[in-house]
Scaffold this motif. Structure first.
Motif, PDB file in Angstrom:
ATOM      1  N   VAL A  41      55.525  15.576  25.456  1.00 36.83           N
ATOM      2  CA  VAL A  41      54.080  15.749  25.256  1.00 36.83           C
ATOM      3  C   VAL A  41      53.517  16.760  26.245  1.00 36.83           C
ATOM      4  O   VAL A  41      52.741  17.657  25.877  1.00 36.83           O
ATOM      5  N   ALA A  42      53.904  16.639  27.516  1.00 40.85           N
ATOM      6  CA  ALA A  42      53.406  17.566  28.528  1.00 40.85           C
ATOM      7  C   ALA A  42      53.870  18.992  28.243  1.00 40.85           C
ATOM      8  O   ALA A  42      53.093  19.950  28.346  1.00 40.85           O
ATOM      9  N   GLN A  43      55.135  19.159  27.864  1.00 37.61           N
ATOM     10  CA  GLN A  43      55.656  20.486  27.564  1.00 37.61           C
ATOM     11  C   GLN A  43      55.026  21.064  26.300  1.00 37.61           C
ATOM     12  O   GLN A  43      54.736  22.261  26.225  1.00 37.61           O
ATOM     13  N   ASP A  44      54.811  20.218  25.310  1.00 33.37           N
ATOM     14  CA  ASP A  44      54.250  20.696  24.057  1.00 33.37           C
ATOM     15  C   ASP A  44      52.801  21.128  24.249  1.00 33.37           C
ATOM     16  O   ASP A  44      52.347  22.078  23.600  1.00 33.37           O
ATOM     17  N   GLY A  83      44.183  17.622  21.246  1.00 31.69           N
ATOM     18  CA  GLY A  83      43.478  16.349  21.359  1.00 31.69           C
ATOM     19  C   GLY A  83      44.426  15.173  21.187  1.00 31.69           C
ATOM     20  O   GLY A  83      44.292  14.149  21.886  1.00 31.69           O
ATOM     21  N   LEU A  84      45.383  15.293  20.277  1.00 30.06           N
ATOM     22  CA  LEU A  84      46.397  14.246  20.105  1.00 30.06           C
ATOM     23  C   LEU A  84      47.197  14.080  21.386  1.00 30.06           C
ATOM     24  O   LEU A  84      47.437  12.956  21.850  1.00 30.06           O
ATOM     25  N   HIS A  85      47.598  15.173  21.980  1.00 39.07           N
ATOM     26  CA  HIS A  85      48.366  15.107  23.217  1.00 39.07           C
ATOM     27  C   HIS A  85      47.541  14.485  24.343  1.00 39.07           C
ATOM     28  O   HIS A  85      48.054  13.704  25.143  1.00 39.07           O
ATOM     29  N   ALA A  86      46.263  14.826  24.389  1.00 42.55           N
ATOM     30  CA  ALA A  86      45.394  14.254  25.419  1.00 42.55           C
ATOM     31  C   ALA A  86      45.257  12.747  25.251  1.00 42.55           C
ATOM     32  O   ALA A  86      45.209  12.002  26.247  1.00 42.55           O
ATOM     33  N   GLY A  93      49.425   7.301  30.449  1.00 37.23           N
ATOM     34  CA  GLY A  93      49.459   7.684  31.847  1.00 37.23           C
ATOM     35  C   GLY A  93      50.311   8.914  32.125  1.00 37.23           C
ATOM     36  O   GLY A  93      50.972   9.002  33.161  1.00 37.23           O
ATOM     37  N   ILE A  94      50.282   9.883  31.200  1.00 38.04           N
ATOM     38  CA  ILE A  94      51.064  11.114  31.368  1.00 38.04           C
ATOM     39  C   ILE A  94      50.249  12.118  32.156  1.00 38.04           C
ATOM     40  O   ILE A  94      49.100  12.413  31.812  1.00 38.04           O
TER      41      ILE A  94
END
Length: 204
Positions: A41-44, A83-86, A93-94
């Protein structure tokens, strides 16, 4: 057959590898370790910011109103993905700040931005279409009922609205009438970078 359909059909070997990849299968059956998904998720999110900038390059150089408006819609789609990633970051807790990109992430973002900065629209659309089409296809191929904690991810990419965005980008590519070896090679490179990104997410 349209150019975008032909390009997709030429790369079914890579798309099959993506669908069969342990990372993607782990999303589909809900078994993927949460820490691997968190890293992805962080990388994407890092990748999507570059994807948005590539759209912005294309939008700034667009020469007709219809293309400008389509690219604006596509850029808004990236905003929705971020927004999905957020939402995942908040609920899981990412830490999304100060992401150190993997080499696979940098390879993909540098390819996209270099293409968007110096190549014509046909190459830019060929570089960007595989991401949109592949994710729409994955969303439609996976079962949200078995995805467990990743149900929202599957549903996002299975949504008809995302399919419509992928189709819009394919239409921009088709309208270039640029069935050249360079366009085929650019599309293939992007698809291979997609596979490499999932591989990095699984082995990081």
């Amino acid at each position: 057959m349209t150019l975008s359909a032909r390009l997709w059909s030429e790369n079914t070997d890579v798309t099959a590898q993506v669908l069969d990849h342990p990372f993607v299968r782990g999303i589909g059956d809900g078994s993927l370790p949460r820490e691997l998904f968190a890293g992805y998720v962080a990388q994407d999110a890092f990748f999507l910011e570059s994807f948005a900038r590539a759209y912005a390059f294309a939008l700034a150089r667009s020469t007709d109103t219809a293309t400008l408006l389509t690219l604006a819609d596509l850029l808004a789609g990236v905003r929705d993905e971020l927004g999905l990633h957020a939402s995942y970051a908040e609920s899981w807790g990412i830490d999304m700040s100060g992401v150190a990109p993997w080499s696979a992430t940098l390879a993909y973002t540098e390819f996209l931005l270099a293409t968007a900065a110096i190549q014509g629209p046909a190459a830019v659309y060929a570089a960007m279409t595989p991401c949109m089409r592949l994710y729409a296809w994955l969303g439609q191929s996976l079962d949200p009922d078995t995805a467990g904690p990743y149900t929202q991810w599957v549903q996002t990419y299975a949504d008809p609205g995302f399919e419509a965005l992928a189709t819009q980008l394919e239409t921009l590519l088709d309208e270039q009438h640029a069935d050249t070896p360079a366009v085929h090679a650019t599309y293939r490179r992007a698809m291979q970078l997609e596979l490499g990104f999932f591989e990095a997410a699984f082995t990081a």
